[in-house]
Design an enzyme around this catalytic site. Sequence first.
Site, PDB file in Angstrom:
ATOM      1  N   THR A  26      -4.713 -44.309 -53.825  1.00 21.55           N
ATOM      2  CA  THR A  26      -5.366 -44.806 -52.871  1.00 21.55           C
ATOM      3  C   THR A  26      -4.854 -44.593 -51.477  1.00 21.55           C
ATOM      4  OG1 THR A  26      -5.473 -47.054 -54.279  1.00 21.55           O
ATOM      5  CG2 THR A  26      -5.360 -47.758 -52.375  1.00 21.55           C
ATOM      6  N   SER A  78      -4.903 -41.823 -60.199  1.00 20.74           N
ATOM      7  CA  SER A  78      -3.953 -42.000 -60.990  1.00 20.74           C
ATOM      8  C   SER A  78      -3.813 -42.079 -62.170  1.00 20.74           C
ATOM      9  CB  SER A  78      -2.149 -42.339 -60.208  1.00 20.74           C
ATOM     10  OG  SER A  78      -2.718 -43.874 -60.430  1.00 20.74           O
ATOM     11  N   THR A 118      -1.307 -46.163 -57.423  1.00 20.19           N
ATOM     12  CA  THR A 118      -0.418 -46.830 -57.844  1.00 20.19           C
ATOM     13  C   THR A 118      -0.507 -46.908 -59.730  1.00 20.19           C
ATOM     14  OG1 THR A 118      -1.749 -49.175 -57.075  1.00 20.19           O
ATOM     15  CG2 THR A 118       0.323 -47.446 -56.411  1.00 20.19           C
TER      16      THR A 118
END
Length: 345
Positions: free
Chosen positions: A14, A56, A88
């Site tokens: 992000t 991720s 995250t």
Amino acid sequence: MAKPRIAVFALGGTIAMVKGEAGVRPGLTAEQLVAAAPGIDALARIEARTVSTIGSSDLSVDNVLEVARAIEAAVADGADGAIVTQGTDTMEESAFLLDLALRVDVPVVVTGAMRNPLSISHDGPGNVYAAMQVVTDPAVRREARSLGVMVVMLDTIHAAVDVAKMNSSRIDAFASPEAGPLGVIVEDRVRLTGRPVRDHKTALDAELGDTLLTGIEPPLPTVALLTMGLGESGGLVAAMLADPESFGYAGVVLGAMGGGHTPSWIAPQMDDLVARLPVVMAGRMQAGYVLAKTYERAGSEMDLLRRGVRSAGRLPPLKARMLLTAMLMGGLDQAAMDRVWAAAN
């Protein structure tokens, strides 16, 4: 005095998003992420490298170990610390795996963002700057080996072993629910308020000896994560027992209910499963220890331990899975694994 030399490795996520056709997609480089944090050059001599630009949720154990090797090389070349930026979704897992894999005496921080760069009040630049404050702090640098890999989000410092993503989208998503954070950043000061308990890491390093996880070549073992819930039938366990080759797992982590419990009707399946591969139970909550001697009904922690299921102690399922993966990578036998699990209990 010369400014410390810090290596920054970007993995996407992000924090690195750019405008897409209908939403956002990863695209910013490490250099762009550093440039977006005003004043960061005053803290360190920065060497930025883009490792990947992916979400991720697409990261693998191989990808994380690639970053660990890059950190080792940077430290061998004189770097005084390292920052990893990533998404995250899997940050708590990748930070913990980095902590298991690395044996360096410089601070390593993982950071990212909950809001993408096109959002109002994007948190990425502030998190990168805060991460740089931490890795260049004299006290952190002195205690880097004992602190281990850290996660810095929203001016809060977390130990890799304790950090958890507690919300899917809020800016304050990260917390250390069992132990609390290691410290905070206030104005221009890093204030350490705690120290992590990393006995599992000490035990793992002792059992691995000279073997480094970063030196192990693919293919790497994979570990299944089976989360227990109300009315779980045990069908996945039965399928794994009936056709283990199709599933291909080298170990299993049970996301157990309560203090280490499964439905009573699943417990007998554990006898056959334990006979084939390592099985570990971890509390499906983000905090709390697995019990050992309280409940004795079928499917309770006492029953599962008697059947040969090992306890992950304080580690939640996501991190128990990473630790079991690391032990399987290192070729540890069951006795060695038991010594590592004992250190986590």
